[in-house]
Design an enzyme around this catalytic site. Structure first.
Site, mmCIF file in Angstrom:
data_model
loop_
_atom_site.group_PDB
_atom_site.id
_atom_site.type_symbol
_atom_site.label_atom_id
_atom_site.label_comp_id
_atom_site.label_asym_id
_atom_site.label_seq_id
_atom_site.Cartn_x
_atom_site.Cartn_y
_atom_site.Cartn_z
ATOM 1 N N ASP A 64 -63.104 78.419 -31.350
ATOM 2 C CA ASP A 64 -64.077 78.677 -32.457
ATOM 3 C C ASP A 64 -63.375 79.358 -33.439
ATOM 4 O OD1 ASP A 64 -65.597 81.543 -32.160
ATOM 5 O OD2 ASP A 64 -64.751 80.740 -30.536
ATOM 6 N N HIS A 108 -60.512 72.816 -25.306
ATOM 7 C CA HIS A 108 -61.563 73.142 -26.193
ATOM 8 C C HIS A 108 -61.111 74.060 -27.477
ATOM 9 C CE1 HIS A 108 -66.105 74.010 -26.456
ATOM 10 N NE2 HIS A 108 -65.606 75.198 -26.746
ATOM 11 N N ASP A 123 -58.721 69.537 -17.342
ATOM 12 C CA ASP A 123 -58.261 69.399 -18.728
ATOM 13 C C ASP A 123 -59.394 68.554 -19.327
ATOM 14 O OD1 ASP A 123 -56.826 68.860 -20.971
ATOM 15 O OD2 ASP A 123 -55.430 67.480 -19.995
ATOM 16 N N GLU A 161 -60.484 76.370 -22.751
ATOM 17 C CA GLU A 161 -60.287 76.812 -24.171
ATOM 18 C C GLU A 161 -59.052 77.675 -24.227
ATOM 19 O OE1 GLU A 161 -63.145 79.257 -27.342
ATOM 20 O OE2 GLU A 161 -63.728 79.310 -25.121
#
Length: 770
Positions: free
Chosen positions: A384, A700, A743, A752
Site C-alpha cells: 500500500d 500483493h 503466489d 505482499e
C-alpha cells in the site's frame, strides 16, 4: 517425479440474470481494502515448535476441488447457530451483531460512517467456479428505509465485484433472489458482503437495525464448468536459482520416496558431468513433511551454467556459478526502494513502466487537530502507500549497517536520480527516507509521529491516484525511540559524506532521546489506531528495546559515557526478538559490542545473548534439509525472519565469534539463508520477483497490480503457516508449515512485499558479496 503447485489467477466478469427484487447496478471497481495488512511479521529468532507442528502428520489429502458442493454453500445462512461465521468490517462506522428471537441476524448500526463500506457485514468460506450457474437468495429488512448494496467480490487484489446489486430496504422483510454465472477463473475464496455504510439520499439514519435471514447460495447448473487452472510442475531437486559465487557453500536438497545415493552436476553448455556427489541419508523433514536429503557440491567452482541431476529425482532448475551472480540482484533490491519513493516524480528513464508523477504532495492533518504539516517524501512501506516510522527505521538501519560493514560492495551506479554524484547510491537512497523522517519529528517535544496514511488502505491504483486526505497519527514512544537510534546512526555514517546533514541527524536524535527520557513510562500499551484509521497499526507494547538501541547508537556516535551508563542500567535486554520492527534488541547489542570502548562484563553478557540466539538458529538449521533457521510455525513475513537470521550470522562473523562454532561457519550459514530465499526451499520458488526459474508473479503490491506487471527485485513475505488471509485459509489448509505459500495477490500474508523485507536481503547480499 515433480511436485505440482496450483496457480490461481483471478480477473473478473460475470453474466447475471436478475430474477426478482432489486435494481441492477454495474459492478464497482473497488469498495474495500485490507482490514489488517501489517502485524509484527516475524520473530527474529526461530519460534519454538508446538506439539502440533512437530508431531508426525499425515500427508495432505488429494485435492477434492472437483467435487462441487451440494446444497447451500453459506453455512449458518439461517442463523440457527447465532452469529457464527458472520463478521463485520468497520472503517469509521460502528455496528454490532446479534440474533433475535426469530433466529434472524440483526446488524445494530450506531454510526454509518462516511463511506458506503464504513460498515460491512461479510461472510467468507465458499468458492465460485468458472462456468457454473448459481442461485443467490436472502431476506432483508431495515428498521429505517435505507440503501443496501450486496456484493459477491474478489477477496483481495482490487476487491472488484463479481456481481453487485443495490436494493432499497424497507421495514417489511423482503425476499431477493438472483441467478448468476461465473465467467472467469475459479475463485476459491471470494467474499459475500453487504455494504451498510452511508449513501446519498438516505439522509441521517441515526441508530437503526438491518435484519437478514435465509441467505442461500447454491449451484443450479454445473454442466458448463471449466477445467481447473493449469498446474505448475516443480522439481524434486532444489537449489539457489540465481546461483553461487565460486567460494560459496553449495548444497542441493533432494526430496521424494526414492532419492538415490548420488547425483551429477551437469554443465548445460556441454551436457557433460563435471562432478559426482554423494547424497546424505534421507530423513523426514518436519517443516515440509517430506522425505529429504542433501548433496554438497561446493567443490564445483568453475564459472558456468549448471543443473543437478539424478535418476530418482530428475533434474533441478538451472543455476550459475560466477563472481558476479548477485550483482544485478543487489542493484534491483536497492532500486526497489527507489521505486517505492513517495512525493516525487519517478521518471520513465529510471522507473520504466513504474514511472509516475509526484504523489501524496498535500499536507497531512495532525490527528485530532486542525494543524497541517508537510511530511512529503519517504518510501511507500509495502503493497500500500502508507509511510510508517517504525518499519522505515528498520529498513534504513539495515542498509546503513550494510554500508558500514561492507562499503566496497556499493557503488554510485544503481540507476537512481542521484547516481554519479560521488556518493554511494545506497546512502542517497537511505537519505531520501531520513529526510522524510526528520519531517515526522514534532519540533516542540521531540516526539515522532507514528505514521502518515489516509484513513483507509487505497484501492488498486497507482500512487498518484490515492488522493484522500493524509492524516498524521499520534506520536508514539516506539517511533520516537527508533527514530533516535537511526538518526544517531546517520550522524555517524554520513559524517564523511555530508557533515552538515550528519549534524542535523545527530541533533534530531538527541532531541528524540530527550522525549524518551521524559516519557519513559508512557505508551506501555503501544500505539493503537484511532477509530477512524484502519491502515497498518504497527503496535509495540514494549519500548525498552527501542530505548536501549537509541542509547547504544548515541554512545557509539558521540562517545559520551553518560549514554553508556544509561544503557547499562537496562541490564539484561531480552533476546526474544531482535531485528524486526518491534523487537530491536540485537541492533542495540550489536551496536554496543562494536563500540571502540566497552565495559567488559556488560559486553560479555550481550555476547552470550548473541550466542544463545545463534545456538537456537543452528539447531533449526541442522534439523532442516533446506537450511531454514525457522523451527516450528512459519510466521507472517517468514522470509524476513530467514534474511534477519542471515544478518545475525554475518553480524557474529563481524564481531569475531566467541562461540564454539568453527571459523567460517557463520558465513556459510548466512549463505544457506540466502540460498533458501533464492530457491532452496520446499516451495521451489526464488522468492525475489524477477529472478530465478520460478518467482512470484502475482504480488500483493498496488503498482504491480495496477499495471499488471510485477516489479522486479522485491522479496515477498513467504510461507505463513498461520493462514492469515482468506485466500490462504481457503487454499493452504492442511499444508505443512514450510509449504504454506501462495503466489496470489489476494494472499497478502504470503505475497505482499515491504521495504523492511528487502533491507535485510540487501544486508545479506552485501555480506556474502564482500
Amino acid at each position: 517425479m515433480k511436485r505440482k503447485l496450483m496457480m490461481a489467477l483471478l480477473c473478473a466478469s460475470l453474466t447475471v440474470s436478475l430474477l426478482a427484487c432489486g435494481k441492477r447496478e454495474t459492478a464497482e471497481e473497488t469498495v474495500q481494502t485490507e482490514s489488517v495488512e501489517e502485524t509484527d511479521t516475524a520473530s527474529d529468532e526461530p519460534e519454538e515448535a508446538t506439539d502440533e507442528t512437530e508431531k508426525e502428520e499425515p500427508a495432505k489429502e488429494e485435492s477434492k476441488e472437483d467435487e462441487l458442493p451440494v446444497g447451500n454453500m453459506i453455512k449458518n445462512g439461517d442463523f440457527k447457530s447465532g452469529t457464527d461465521r458472520w463478521n463485520t468490517y468497520k472503517n469509521g462506522g460502528e455496528a454490532s451483531l446479534r440474533t433475535n428471537d426469530d433466529e434472524q441476524l440483526e446488524v445494530d448500526i450506531t454510526d454509518v460512517g462516511n463511506l458506503d463500506y464504513s460498515v460491512q457485514l461479510y461472510y467468507d468460506g465458499f468458492r465460485l467456479d468458472t462456468g457454473v450457474t448459481y442461485k443467490f437468495a436472502f431476506d432483508l429488512a431495515a428498521s429505517k428505509p435505507r440503501t443496501v448494496v450486496w456484493r459477491l467480490q474478489i477477496n483481495g487484489g482490487d476487491y472488484h465485484a463479481y456481481f453487485t446489486d443495490t436494493i432499497a430496504a424497507t421495514e417489511e422483510m423482503q425476499h431477493y433472489e438472483y441467478e448468476l454465472t461465473m465467467e472467469e477463473v475459479s475463485d476459491p475464496s471470494p467474499r459475500l458482503c453487504f455494504n451498510l455504510g452511508t449513501y446519498e439520499g438516505d439522509g441521517d439514519l441515526g441508530e437503526h437495525i438491518v435484519t437478514l435471514d435465509n441467505v442461500d447460495l447454491e449451484i443450479t447448473d454445473a454442466s458448463n464448468r471449466a477445467a481447473e487452472a493449469e498446474e505448475i510442475e516443480t522439481p524434486d531437486i532444489n537449489i539457489n536459482q540465481v546461483g553461487y559465487q565460486p567460494g560459496d557453500i553449495k548444497i542441493a536438497t533432494f526430496r521424494g520416496d526414492e532419492i538415490g545415493d548420488s547425483f551429477e552436476v551437469i554443465d548445460t553448455a556441454t551436457g557433460k558431468s563435471v562432478f559426482t556427489g554423494q547424497i546424505t541419508k534421507a530423513e523426514k523433514n518436519i517443516s515440509s513433511r517430506e522425505n529429504c536429503a542433501t548433496g554438497d557440491f561446493s567443490s564445483v567452482i568453475q564459472p558456468g551454467t549448471y543443473q543437478i541431476k539424478n535418476d530418482a529425482c530428475g533434474e533441478s532448475y538451472e543455476f550459475k556459478i560466477g563472481d558476479d551472480v548477485y550483482r544485478d540482484l543487489l542493484k534491483d533490491a536497492v532500486r526497489m526502494l527507489y521505486l517505492q519513493r513517495c512525493g516525487e516524480e519517478l521518471s520513465e528513464k529510471q522507473a520504466g513502466d513504474f514511472a509516475h508523477p509526484a504523489c501524496h504532495t498535500g499536507e497531512a492533518v495532525v490527528y485530532g487537530t486542525d494543524e497541517k504539516k508537510d511530511v512529503t517524501g519517504g518510501w511507500h512501506d509495502a503493497g500500500d502507500y502508507g509511510r510508517y516510522v517504525v518499519s522505515g527505521v528498520k529498513a534504513v538501519a539495515d542498509i546503513l549497517l550494510a554500508y558500514e560493514n561492507y562499503p566496497d560492495v556499493f557503488g554510485d551506479d544503481m540507476d537512481i536520480p542521484e547516481s554519479g554524484n560521488g556518493t554511494p547510491d545506497v546512502l542517497d537512497e537511505a537519505r531520501y527516507e531520513l529526510d522524510w523522517m526528520l519531517k515526522m519529528q514534532d519540533s516542540a517535544s521531540g516526539g515522532v509521529y507514528h505514521k502518515v496514511t489516509c484513513a483507509n488502505f487505497p484501492s488498486t491504483v497507482m500512487p498518484q491516484e490515492e488522493t484522500e486526505q493524509l492524516i498524521l497519527s499520534p506520536i508514539s514512544t516506539a517511533a520516537t525511540g527508533d527514530f533516535a537510534a537511526v538518526m544517531a546512526m546517520a550522524g555517524r555514517v554520513y559524517k564523511e559524506v555530508d557533515a552538515a546533514f550528519a549534524d542535523t541527524c545527530l541533533k534530531a536524535a538527541e532531541k528524540a532521546i530527550g522525549y524518551m527520557d521524559a516519557n519513559a513510562d508512557a505508551d506501555r500499551e503501544g500505539f493503537k489506531n484511532p477509530q477512524e484509521i484502519v491502515t497498518g497499526e504497527y503496535p509495540d507494547t514494549v519500548v525498552k528495546d527501542e530505548y536501549f538501541w537509541a542509547l547504544a547508537e548515541l554512545y557509539k556516535t558521540t562517545g559520551d559515557k553518560s549514554y553508556e551508563e544509561h544503557l547499562k542500567q537496562f541490564g539484561s535486554v531480552g533476546a526474544t526478538g531482535g531485528l524486526g520492527w518491534a523487537n530491536v534488541d540485537f541492533y542495540g547489542m550489536y551496536t554496543y559490542l562494536t563500540c571502540e570502548q566497552t565495559d567488559a562484563d556488560f559486553a560479555d553478557k550481550l555476547m552470550k545473548k548473541f550466542s544463545f540466539a545463534l545456538d537456537n538458529m543452528q539447531e533449526a538449521l541442522d534439523a532442516d534439509a533446506y537450511g531454514s533457521t525457522i523451527k516450528g510455525a512459519y510466521p507472517w513475513g517468514s522470509n524476513m525472519t530467514i534474511a534477519n537470521n542471515g544478518m545475525l550470522y554475518l553480524m557474529m562473523e563481524q564481531l569475531g565469534t566467541k562461540m564454539k562454532l568453527q571459523s567460517g561457519v557463520n558465513l556459510s550459514n548466512a549463505q544457506r539463508q540466502l540460498s533458501y530465499l533464492l530457491g532452496t526451499n520446499a516451495n521451489s520458488y526464488c522468492f525475489v520477483t524477477g529472478y530465478g526459474s520460478l518467482s512470484p508473479e502475482h504480488t500483493h503490491h498496488r503498482p504491480s497490480q495496477a499495471l499488471g506487471e510485477t516489479m522486479k527485485g522485491m522479496l515477498v513475505g513467504g510461507p505463513d503457516s498461520n493462514l492469515e488471509d482468506p485466500y490462504a485459509k481457503a487454499t493452504l489448509k492442511g499444508q505443512a508449515a514450510a509449504k504454506c505459500y501462495a503466489d496470489n495477490e489476494q494472499s497478502y500474508s504470503c505475497n505482499e512485499v515491504t521495504i523492511y523485507w528487502n533491507s535485510p536481503l540487501i544486508y545479506l547480499l552485501a555480506g556474502i558479496m564482500k
